[in-house]
Design a protein around this motif. Structure first.
Motif, mmCIF file in Angstrom:
data_model
loop_
_atom_site.group_PDB
_atom_site.id
_atom_site.type_symbol
_atom_site.label_atom_id
_atom_site.label_comp_id
_atom_site.label_asym_id
_atom_site.label_seq_id
_atom_site.Cartn_x
_atom_site.Cartn_y
_atom_site.Cartn_z
ATOM 1 N N ASN A 59 0.828 -1.211 0.000
ATOM 2 C CA ASN A 59 0.000 0.000 0.000
ATOM 3 C C ASN A 59 0.862 1.261 0.000
ATOM 4 N N SER B 136 2.623 6.401 -6.831
ATOM 5 C CA SER B 136 1.661 6.854 -7.846
ATOM 6 C C SER B 136 2.047 8.216 -8.402
ATOM 7 N N ARG B 137 1.841 8.416 -9.730
ATOM 8 C CA ARG B 137 2.161 9.695 -10.341
ATOM 9 C C ARG B 137 1.331 10.824 -9.737
ATOM 10 N N THR B 138 0.155 10.500 -9.243
ATOM 11 C CA THR B 138 -0.725 11.526 -8.667
ATOM 12 C C THR B 138 -0.698 11.509 -7.141
ATOM 13 N N SER B 139 0.364 10.950 -6.563
ATOM 14 C CA SER B 139 0.452 10.834 -5.112
ATOM 15 C C SER B 139 0.330 12.191 -4.436
ATOM 16 N N ALA C 285 3.471 4.742 -14.701
ATOM 17 C CA ALA C 285 3.970 3.966 -13.573
ATOM 18 C C ALA C 285 3.379 2.573 -13.612
ATOM 19 N N ARG D 142 3.477 12.025 -1.236
ATOM 20 C CA ARG D 142 4.904 12.022 -1.517
ATOM 21 C C ARG D 142 5.472 13.419 -1.335
ATOM 22 N N THR E 37 1.534 -0.861 -12.667
ATOM 23 C CA THR E 37 0.373 -1.170 -11.833
ATOM 24 C C THR E 37 0.744 -2.312 -10.901
ATOM 25 N N ARG F 83 2.086 1.911 -3.471
ATOM 26 C CA ARG F 83 1.012 2.462 -4.297
ATOM 27 C C ARG F 83 0.797 3.945 -4.016
ATOM 28 N N GLU F 84 0.795 4.281 -2.728
ATOM 29 C CA GLU F 84 0.473 5.657 -2.349
ATOM 30 C C GLU F 84 1.616 6.624 -2.655
#
Length: 244
Positions: free
Chosen positions: A209, A216-219, A239, A222, A241, A212-213
């Motif tokens: 998790n 992610s490009r839209t995190s 990125a 981060r 999957t 993923r968080e």
């Protein structure tokens, strides 16, 4: 490997004690034989683990010989004693020579020549004779001490496994009980980390998790620093999957 790292640290300490403590053997004698051992390893393309063992044996033998004269430090294993007039240079040179000769008997002419070069500057007399005898005794005892240390065992490591079964990535010959005897530790497993968590552990779910968080490009969690370190902004492909 931590075992190998500790061995190297031990060697560095011994070299420092020998080279920096007057009136011990001249630093040149110690470093000359260290350079000789390194040159042999380069020439023979010896791997780090056996070379580390060779250096350990050589330096410990030199330390025990010189320390038997000055008695400034607790000995490693040997109970040697010598008159303070004994030549430290002769003792160290002979100890190093005899250890290396036991490991590389095919290099006898070369090692004998190096020993002659070490002994020539030392004035002939009882001091030199005593130093030669002391060096031989130190080397003989260290060689005997490490004769059955497991370093000659055949490597049978074959990393075959199945999903969920942990296989160590460290070659067992230098890391598990019954393999090479450590110089200082009581066991090669003393500082070995445990295996990874079971596949069904919540730790795996947490880590996936987090990837993923953060990945992610839209995190939105981060940090700018993490983005810079990961160079996410320069990625030109989507990125990957991650599926559970």
């Amino acid at each position: 490997m931590k075992n190998s790292s500790w061995t190297i640290f031990r060697l560095s300490l011994i070299v420092t004690l020998l080279a920096a403590s007057a009136p011990l053997a001249r630093a040149d004698v110690i470093m000359d034989w260290n350079a000789k051992a390194d040159a042999i390893a380069t020439e023979k393309q010896i791997l780090p683990a056996p070379h580390s063992r060779a250096l350990s044996m050589m330096h410990v033998a030199m330390f025990e010989a010189v320390n038997a004269i000055d008695r400034r430090y607790a000995p490693y294993k040997l109970a040697l004693s010598a008159d303070r007039s004994t030549s430290r240079e002769a003792a160290a040179a002979v100890a190093a020579h005899d250890v290396l000769l036991s490991l590389y008997p095919d290099l006898k002419p070369e090692l004998d020549a190096a020993l002659t070069s070490s002994l020539v500057p030392i004035a002939d007399g009882e001091s030199k004779i005593a130093g030669i005898g002391l060096g031989k005794e130190a080397a003989m005892q260290i060689i005997a001490l490490r004769e059955n240390d497991g370093s000659a065992a055949l490597e049978t490591y074959r990393p075959l496994t199945t999903a969920g079964a942990y296989v160590p990535t460290t070659v067992p010959l230098f890391s598990i009980a019954g393999a090479t005897t450590p110089w200082v530790m009581t066991s090669g497993s003393q500082y070995r980390p445990g295996p990874p968590p079971a596949l069904g552990s919540e730790l795996w779910t947490r880590d996936v998790n987090e990837i993923r968080e953060v990945g992610s490009r839209t995190s939105v969690i981060r940090t700018p620093e993490q983005t810079t370190v990961g160079d996410f902004g320069s990625l030109s492909v989507p990125a990957p999957t991650i599926r559970s």
